[in-house]
Design an enzyme around this catalytic site. Sequence first.
Site, PDB file in Angstrom:
ATOM      1  N   ASP A  91      -4.549  -1.941  39.777  1.00  0.00           N
ATOM      2  CA  ASP A  91      -4.965  -0.792  38.972  1.00  0.00           C
ATOM      3  C   ASP A  91      -5.340   0.403  39.832  1.00  0.00           C
ATOM      4  O   ASP A  91      -5.348   1.540  39.353  1.00  0.00           O
ATOM      5  CB  ASP A  91      -6.152  -1.200  38.085  1.00  0.00           C
ATOM      6  CG  ASP A  91      -6.496  -0.136  37.063  1.00  0.00           C
ATOM      7  OD1 ASP A  91      -5.581   0.302  36.342  1.00  0.00           O
ATOM      8  OD2 ASP A  91      -7.670   0.272  36.994  1.00  0.00           O
ATOM      9  N   MET A 113      -9.791   3.710  31.012  1.00  0.00           N
ATOM     10  CA  MET A 113      -9.359   5.100  30.906  1.00  0.00           C
ATOM     11  C   MET A 113      -8.630   5.597  32.150  1.00  0.00           C
ATOM     12  O   MET A 113      -8.182   6.739  32.179  1.00  0.00           O
ATOM     13  CB  MET A 113     -10.582   5.999  30.652  1.00  0.00           C
ATOM     14  CG  MET A 113     -11.257   5.747  29.310  1.00  0.00           C
ATOM     15  SD  MET A 113     -10.165   6.061  27.910  1.00  0.00           S
ATOM     16  CE  MET A 113      -9.829   7.798  28.121  1.00  0.00           C
ATOM     17  N   ARG A 114      -8.528   4.747  33.174  1.00  0.00           N
ATOM     18  CA  ARG A 114      -7.877   5.212  34.390  1.00  0.00           C
ATOM     19  C   ARG A 114      -6.414   5.585  34.130  1.00  0.00           C
ATOM     20  O   ARG A 114      -5.882   6.523  34.728  1.00  0.00           O
ATOM     21  CB  ARG A 114      -7.977   4.158  35.487  1.00  0.00           C
ATOM     22  CG  ARG A 114      -7.383   4.627  36.807  1.00  0.00           C
ATOM     23  CD  ARG A 114      -7.593   3.648  37.945  1.00  0.00           C
ATOM     24  NE  ARG A 114      -8.969   3.685  38.426  1.00  0.00           N
ATOM     25  CZ  ARG A 114      -9.816   2.673  38.313  1.00  0.00           C
ATOM     26  NH1 ARG A 114      -9.434   1.556  37.748  1.00  0.00           N
ATOM     27  NH2 ARG A 114     -11.044   2.777  38.766  1.00  0.00           N
ATOM     28  N   ALA A 115      -5.762   4.860  33.233  1.00  0.00           N
ATOM     29  CA  ALA A 115      -4.359   5.164  32.945  1.00  0.00           C
ATOM     30  C   ALA A 115      -4.206   6.568  32.383  1.00  0.00           C
ATOM     31  O   ALA A 115      -3.285   7.304  32.769  1.00  0.00           O
ATOM     32  CB  ALA A 115      -3.798   4.134  31.961  1.00  0.00           C
TER      33      ALA A 115
END
Length: 728
Positions: A193, A274-276
């Site tokens: 990720d 929420m990183r995406a």
Amino acid sequence: MTTYPFSAVLGMDDMRLALLLNAVSPAIGGVLVRGEKGTAKSTAVRALAALLPPVDRVAGCRFACDPAAPDPSCPDGPHPDGPAAERRPARLVELPVGAAEDRVVGSLDLEKALGEGVRAFEPGLLAAAHRGVLYVDEVNLLHDHLVDLLLDAAAMGRCHVEREGVSVSHASRFLLVGTMNPEEGELRPQLLDRFGLTVEVGASRDPAVRVEVVRRRLAADADPAGFAARWADADAQVARRVAAARQRLERVLLPDAALRRIAEVCAAFDVDGMRADIVTARTALAHAAWHGRDVVTVEDVRVAARLALPHRRRRDPFDTPGLDEKRLDEALDRAGDDDPDDPGGPGGPGDGPSGGPDGPGPHGGRGGPGRTPDDGGSGGTPPAGRDEPAPGRGEAADGDGGDGPVPDSGDPAQGRYDDDPPGPADGGPVDGGGPGPTGSADGRPGAGGQAVAVPRQGLKARLLTAPGIGDGVPGRRSRARTGRGRTTGARVPAGRAGVLHLPATLRAAAPHQGARGRVAGPLRLRPDDVREAVREGREGNLVLFVVDASGSMGARARMAAVKGAVLALLTDAYQRRDKVAVVAFRGAAAQTLLPATSSVLAASTRLAELPTGGRTPLAEGLLAAADLLRVERLRDPRRRPLVLVVTDGRATAGERPLDRSARAAAVLAATGAPCVVVDCESGPVRLGLARRLAAQLGADHHRLDEVATAPLTDLAAATAVAQNRSVA
């Protein structure tokens, strides 16, 4: 050594584009390049550093502080106002898979500490990579403790060192680039990720492309300087465009309509956290800047999603990475329907034939002639007198990963090419179904359209461990002496000291202070006083599955139950960072379906394709297992094995099969590898042959239904008991 030019790499459109977008905006978070060997992964990454703008740093600062904003807590500081500056090229720092922890984060300078009596810090690779590129080849083979260090530095942008009485914190912001071959295993989800973007690469099957790849590689090997000079103008053009895009990036606008599209796409693919969303937004901004646009369009969002989401939608090790482009289009259309006045559609700002000031690119405006070499297209305009080969499919490889291919015709404005493989069907994990007491395993498409066996949900294996304490590679299964864990003692280092055991070092030096003339003041230390810490943690093992695939095991329900149990163990092996290997025997011989690998996905694919039927060559299966163990002991002597023999114990192939299987069991037992026999015999009449095999191996014995109903609850303790019995 002359670096292979970036513009001379053929094709590899997505990889080239992902690297260039990170060069424009390092905040994206790096690139993970997945693909088979010999596909120019390492070559392209090493060529990237030459395209990055040079870096200004405070003169003499080992931590590359920016003269415009020096780090107030820099270990070489404090720096004065308006410090002297020096310019240097952006660094490419390679992190070896087998690097020691102190080489990565830095450590106490023992020579100065012991020779001069001063405490000094020796910077590591994370300090050298600050404001540059940190490259990890075969990143999936990186040890877990090094992965943890990378996670901390990537998350905080700083490296904190607390060891041997040294407390240091310094800035460490870098472009993280990793390459890997999926056949050798997958990455931990946490590290996966952290990579902003991911791309898949493969070799071309077009002869014209392969011919041009070989021609360029041979030309580069024959005259590296001359070959680089012929591509210098193309590389300089790419470098200028990267610098211009960096300056333009601050002016690019992300309208609400584009932001809604990003949120809609990320929600549609059910990604975690929420990183995406954040990475997709940053990538879309960088893509717009790369193509000279001032406003993010729907095409920027689409390309960003294709690069940022595939590796974030995996739920278990049996999921293959990929993105269903049909679902991507549907999500973008839904977001557009919510805002009919959205200016970011195909006719929006910046979307047109030009694709930016440098002409159309692979992901810019509508396709047409005139691709530039830095677009990630055909690899640049060749030198005079050289003809480009006809467009081909896929990407090409050279012996050292030197070149890739010319892309197929397609719709570059949509970010698609005819050679793009179809994405797998998206969705959550699929459970195995079918009959059997344990729940069976089913198949679903995997990489390359292969069936992948999937464990039934809820069927979990409990911990199996090898007895005793090993010296294996770090992992999460058996007890071992490792570089991490709790400190259990001290020892004299065999070479360069690892983790310093300070109390033991002082105790070793104390009796000699009078002989060394010390009356007062600090202790007088010598190099032979140094003691390093002995730590106990967990190691990864080689879990070898020896599976009976003969006719006696061919009943559908029973074989489904066997696959379900083995897949539960494979999932456990993935989580505990083990290697796995699979040997199957049927007919007249045994076959190594899968050599030792960290790829659980490859093991599940082989298991889904496992044929059944024929006689039972049990002796051949046991001997094949012993041979594999001997080979792996030479390749990886520190990794201890654990053998699971899944069989009903029958032997029907060859002359005197039971006697031969008994002799083969003695050969396997002589390797010293702990074994567990899982008895698959069923029906009202039971011969007890698997129990007899367990006694011959000095292993514990479990019936298949016991293993299934109590997911391997007692195997860990039973394995140790069996080993103690065999030793006694």
